[in-house]
Design an enzyme around this catalytic site. Structure first.
Site, mmCIF file in Angstrom:
data_model
loop_
_atom_site.group_PDB
_atom_site.id
_atom_site.type_symbol
_atom_site.label_atom_id
_atom_site.label_comp_id
_atom_site.label_asym_id
_atom_site.label_seq_id
_atom_site.Cartn_x
_atom_site.Cartn_y
_atom_site.Cartn_z
ATOM 1 N N SER A 78 -41.767 12.233 55.976
ATOM 2 C CA SER A 78 -40.782 11.650 55.338
ATOM 3 C C SER A 78 -41.402 10.579 54.255
ATOM 4 O O SER A 78 -42.553 10.110 54.597
ATOM 5 C CB SER A 78 -39.834 10.908 55.930
ATOM 6 O OG SER A 78 -38.862 9.910 55.494
ATOM 7 N N TYR A 97 -37.839 5.256 63.027
ATOM 8 C CA TYR A 97 -38.142 6.419 62.164
ATOM 9 C C TYR A 97 -39.352 6.314 61.256
ATOM 10 O O TYR A 97 -39.996 7.299 61.498
ATOM 11 C CB TYR A 97 -36.958 6.691 61.174
ATOM 12 C CG TYR A 97 -36.821 8.130 60.715
ATOM 13 C CD1 TYR A 97 -36.573 9.182 61.226
ATOM 14 C CD2 TYR A 97 -37.055 7.992 59.289
ATOM 15 C CE1 TYR A 97 -36.536 10.624 60.358
ATOM 16 C CE2 TYR A 97 -37.123 9.296 58.366
ATOM 17 C CZ TYR A 97 -36.921 10.512 59.008
ATOM 18 O OH TYR A 97 -37.017 11.789 58.466
#
Length: 249
Positions: A140, A152
């Site tokens: 990401s 995350y």
């Protein structure tokens, strides 16, 4: 983009492929000629996805965080070999840093980091036997911009590190290991968040070179490229596919 890439005769495993980005990746690989195992935990959803993709997509139901299930799945995969592993599964906890407890963090790391590491370990002997062994991790842009979402971000940044370390370790075996780092992608999981929050669209228009979010297919194309012979001399690289968001950031 995928039309000019050939994966004829290749076998792939794509995790988290019942919907969203994983489904688009599996479709792109099949469109390029590969036979694809599509993974997930919902057997009915996987059957539906396989029917949508076509005859070269086969459901393989197992939980990537469960040791026994992974062992069973790879015993089945090993019967015909494996050329491409796409670690797509990724969980997210959008709560604030102070609300995420130790167990929550451990559970997220298990899915986003430990499981992909373990699947790569299991896949390695099969990929060594392939003339075109490929591991592609979906990370990401969060690991580049590090703006909140600490759990995350930590998991995806660590997976970028694993990508580089495995590239160094598996390179002598002819296996390439790369990552694709998507920006904002309009999947089913994100649809309500994007479309229900007008300021998100305004932010992307202002801060992204292309002024919009991506479709899943726009991420799947680069994955197919990295899986192909066209990317045979690329390894240890994280390809940012974000419409220019990080550039503007």
């Amino acid at each position: 983009m995928t039309a000019s890439i050939s994966l004829e005769g290749k076998t792939a495993l794509v995790t988290g492929a019942a919907r969203g980005l994983g489904l688009a990746i599996a479709q792109a690989l099949v469109d390029c000629g590969a036979s694809v195992w599509i993974n997930g935990r919902d057997e009915a959803a996987l059957r539906d996805a396989a029917a949508r993709i076509g005859a070269n997509a086969r459901p393989l139901t197992f939980d990537i965080t469960e040791e026994a299930e992974c062992e069973r799945a790879f015993a089945q995969i090993a019967e015909e070999g494996l050329d491409i592993l796409v670690n797509n599964v990724g969980q997210r906890d959008r709560r604030s840093f102070e609300e995420i407890g130790r167990e929550d963090m451990a559970r997220l790391l298990d899915a986003n980091l430990v499981a992909p590491f373990d699947l790569a370990r299991r896949a390695a002997p099969l990929l060594r036997a392939s003339p075109q062994g490929r591991i592609i991790n979906i990370t990401s842009i969060a690991s580049e911009i590090a703006r909140g979402d600490a759990s995350y971000t930590a998991s995806k940044a660590a997976l970028d590190g694993v990508t580089r370390s495995l590239a160094a370790e598996l390179g002598p075996d002819g296996i390439t290991v790369n990552a694709v780092a998507p920006g904002f992608v309009l999947t089913e999981a994100n649809d309500e968040w994007f479309t229900g929050t007008p300021e998100i669209a305004a932010h992307l228009q202002r801060r992204t070179s292309l002024g919009r979010w991506a479709s899943p297919e726009e991420i799947a194309g680069p994955v197919a490229f990295l899986a192909s012979d066209a990317a045979s001399y690329i390894t240890g690289h994280t390809l940012i596919v974000d419409g220019g968001y990080v550039t503007h950031f």
